[in-house]
Design an enzyme around this catalytic site. Structure first.
Site, PDB file in Angstrom:
ATOM      1  N   HIS A   1      -8.699  -3.886   2.139  1.00  0.00           N
ATOM      2  CA  HIS A   1      -9.086  -3.195   3.381  1.00  0.00           C
ATOM      3  C   HIS A   1     -10.018  -2.003   3.080  1.00  0.00           C
ATOM      4  O   HIS A   1      -9.712  -0.862   3.448  1.00  0.00           O
ATOM      5  CB  HIS A   1      -7.774  -2.722   4.030  1.00  0.00           C
ATOM      6  CG  HIS A   1      -7.814  -2.254   5.436  1.00  0.00           C
ATOM      7  ND1 HIS A   1      -8.741  -1.359   5.925  1.00  0.00           N
ATOM      8  CD2 HIS A   1      -6.997  -2.543   6.478  1.00  0.00           C
ATOM      9  CE1 HIS A   1      -8.485  -1.109   7.196  1.00  0.00           C
ATOM     10  NE2 HIS A   1      -7.434  -1.828   7.552  1.00  0.00           N
TER      11      HIS A   1
ATOM     12  N   GLU B   1     -13.380  -6.111   5.486  1.00  0.00           N
ATOM     13  CA  GLU B   1     -12.204  -6.499   4.709  1.00  0.00           C
ATOM     14  C   GLU B   1     -12.221  -7.982   4.349  1.00  0.00           C
ATOM     15  O   GLU B   1     -12.607  -8.812   5.167  1.00  0.00           O
ATOM     16  CB  GLU B   1     -10.951  -6.189   5.534  1.00  0.00           C
ATOM     17  CG  GLU B   1     -10.932  -4.746   6.010  1.00  0.00           C
ATOM     18  CD  GLU B   1      -9.965  -4.501   7.168  1.00  0.00           C
ATOM     19  OE1 GLU B   1      -8.887  -5.122   7.189  1.00  0.00           O
ATOM     20  OE2 GLU B   1     -10.299  -3.693   8.045  1.00  0.00           O
TER      21      GLU B   1
ATOM     22  N   ASP C   1     -12.710  -3.858  16.194  1.00  0.00           N
ATOM     23  CA  ASP C   1     -11.540  -4.283  15.437  1.00  0.00           C
ATOM     24  C   ASP C   1     -11.485  -5.797  15.555  1.00  0.00           C
ATOM     25  O   ASP C   1     -10.775  -6.332  16.385  1.00  0.00           O
ATOM     26  CB  ASP C   1     -10.276  -3.621  16.021  1.00  0.00           C
ATOM     27  CG  ASP C   1      -9.063  -3.826  15.139  1.00  0.00           C
ATOM     28  OD1 ASP C   1      -9.203  -4.452  14.065  1.00  0.00           O
ATOM     29  OD2 ASP C   1      -7.976  -3.361  15.515  1.00  0.00           O
TER      30      ASP C   1
ATOM     31  N   ARG D   1       0.816  -1.229   0.000  1.00  0.00           N
ATOM     32  CA  ARG D   1       0.000   0.000   0.000  1.00  0.00           C
ATOM     33  C   ARG D   1       0.845   1.273   0.000  1.00  0.00           C
ATOM     34  O   ARG D   1       0.298   2.359  -0.139  1.00  0.00           O
ATOM     35  CB  ARG D   1      -0.950   0.011   1.206  1.00  0.00           C
ATOM     36  CG  ARG D   1      -0.262   0.036   2.550  1.00  0.00           C
ATOM     37  CD  ARG D   1      -1.268   0.091   3.694  1.00  0.00           C
ATOM     38  NE  ARG D   1      -0.618   0.122   4.998  1.00  0.00           N
ATOM     39  CZ  ARG D   1      -1.207   0.489   6.114  1.00  0.00           C
ATOM     40  NH1 ARG D   1      -2.466   0.870   6.118  1.00  0.00           N
ATOM     41  NH2 ARG D   1      -0.552   0.486   7.262  1.00  0.00           N
TER      42      ARG D   1
HETATM   43  O1  TA6 Z   1      -7.898  -3.984   9.626  1.00  0.00           O
HETATM   44  C1  TA6 Z   1      -8.061  -3.361  10.848  1.00  0.00           C
HETATM   45  C2  TA6 Z   1      -6.762  -2.745  11.285  1.00  0.00           C
HETATM   46  O2  TA6 Z   1      -5.753  -3.708  11.316  1.00  0.00           O
HETATM   47  C3  TA6 Z   1      -6.992  -2.068  12.617  1.00  0.00           C
HETATM   48  O3  TA6 Z   1      -6.303  -2.693  13.665  1.00  0.00           O
HETATM   49  C4  TA6 Z   1      -6.612  -0.634  12.375  1.00  0.00           C
HETATM   50  O4  TA6 Z   1      -5.475  -0.235  12.984  1.00  0.00           O
HETATM   51  C5  TA6 Z   1      -6.635  -0.504  10.866  1.00  0.00           C
HETATM   52  O5  TA6 Z   1      -6.357  -1.758  10.351  1.00  0.00           O
HETATM   53  C6  TA6 Z   1      -5.856   0.604  10.212  1.00  0.00           C
HETATM   54  O6  TA6 Z   1      -4.488   0.360  10.216  1.00  0.00           O
HETATM   55  P1  TA6 Z   1      -3.489   1.471   9.695  1.00  0.00           P
HETATM   56  O7  TA6 Z   1      -2.141   0.827   9.700  1.00  0.00           O
HETATM   57  O8  TA6 Z   1      -3.929   1.842   8.317  1.00  0.00           O
HETATM   58  O9  TA6 Z   1      -3.614   2.624  10.651  1.00  0.00           O
END
Ligand code: TA6
Length: 279
Positions: free
Chosen positions: A151, A254, A196, A85
């Site tokens: 995501h 997701e 989460d 990403r």
């Molecule tokens: O997919 C959920 C997650 O893993 C959460 O724990 C949350 O932190 C989110 O992704 C966003 O992660 P990021 O690294 O984009 O801040």
């Protein structure tokens, strides 16, 4: 004009594509990240933060981040969600309804994950549906192992009125200690605080209801797990790249492969898909 490719936020090549039926999407080369998806009725279905930062090495807040070769901290890489990403992808093909993006290993990826791979991401508009497919090929001479996810941040009108159904029967992981997970018995999931959760072996389709709007979310291919995330107010306010009340207008549902990481022998390929249909 069916599509344009122009420098967008952060100066990165950004593809804007309008399908013959009026649906549209926008994808930036940074992370092959989908920033917008509009159905033919003009309704924006994806949340992208107004405060998002667009720079190499960083992740865009909102849209559809591609998590590879690691979901969260589930793997050997430092940080969360891997490097896909945060790097520049190449536009490999575009037609009236779809775009395809590719990424391969480089000295930068080799420094943190010493494997040869090629990744391809396909975004396709079909009527009121967005189809997404991530495929990975092991182009090296030794096996490789990864976890991954798409995501998406879905745009909602008010998270407090949102429900998600279809997760009944999956196992829910509540915390890092809860390795086996807890069986989900509730038919419907609603939001009144942060969520989460990883739902292992989740069967889809899932239904996301948002007032009079509805999305049907289906995982396919090698994506066996589902993650649902909303940071709620305090985390939202603490994130520099999120609008303070942004949590009200988004929910991540997701498609992921986390519990059983994928191992590919040299030459082998894997594909994971998510399709989202607007009702
Ligand atoms: O997919 C959920 C997650 O893993 C959460 O724990 C949350 O932190 C989110 O992704 C966003 O992660 P990021 O690294 O984009 O801040």
């Amino acid at each position: 004009m069916p599509h344009t490719l122009m420098p967008g936020k952060g100066g990165f090549d950004t593809l804007t594509l309008t399908a013959p039926n009026g649906a549209s999407m926008q994808v930036t080369a940074l992370g092959a990240h989908l920033l917008r998806w509009r159905t033919p009725d003009g309704i924006e279905r994806i949340f992208t933060s107004e405060a998002a930062v667009y720079e190499i090495g960083g992740a865009i807040r909102g849209g559809v981040p591609i998590c590879f070769p690691q979901f969260g901290a589930f793997g050997p890489l430092p940080g969360k969600h891997g490097f896909a990403r945060t790097l520049l992808w190449a536009l490999d093909g575009v037609d009236s309804t779809a775009s395809r993006w590719t990424l391969s290993d480089s000295p930068e990826t080799r420094a943190v994950w010493d494997h040869a791979f090629s990744a391809a991401m396909l975004y396709e508009l079909a009527d009121r549906e967005l189809r997404m497919a991530l495929s990975i090929t092991n182009t090296g001479s030794t096996p490789l192992t990864f976890t991954a996810a798409l995501h998406p941040y879905f745009r909602v009108q008010d998270i407090r009125q949102v429900s998600i159904s279809g997760l009944q029967g999956s196992r829910f992981r509540q915390s890092a200690d809860d390795a086996q997970g807890t069986l989900v018995t509730a038919e419907t999931l609603t939001f009144s605080g942060p969520r989460d959760g990883i739902y292992f072996d989740a069967s889809t389709p899932l239904t996301l209801r948002d007032g009079e709007r509805q999305l049907t979310i289906t995982s396919g291919g090698g994506f066996r797990d589902v993650v649902v995330w909303n940071p709620w107010i305090e985390t939202s306010q603490a994130m520099s790249d999120m609008e303070p009340d942004g949590y009200l207008r988004m929910v991540c549902v997701e498609a992921a492969v986390i519990e059983s990481p994928v191992t590919l022998a040299p030459g082998e390929s894997w594909e994971g898909r998510q399709a989202v249909s607007a009702g």
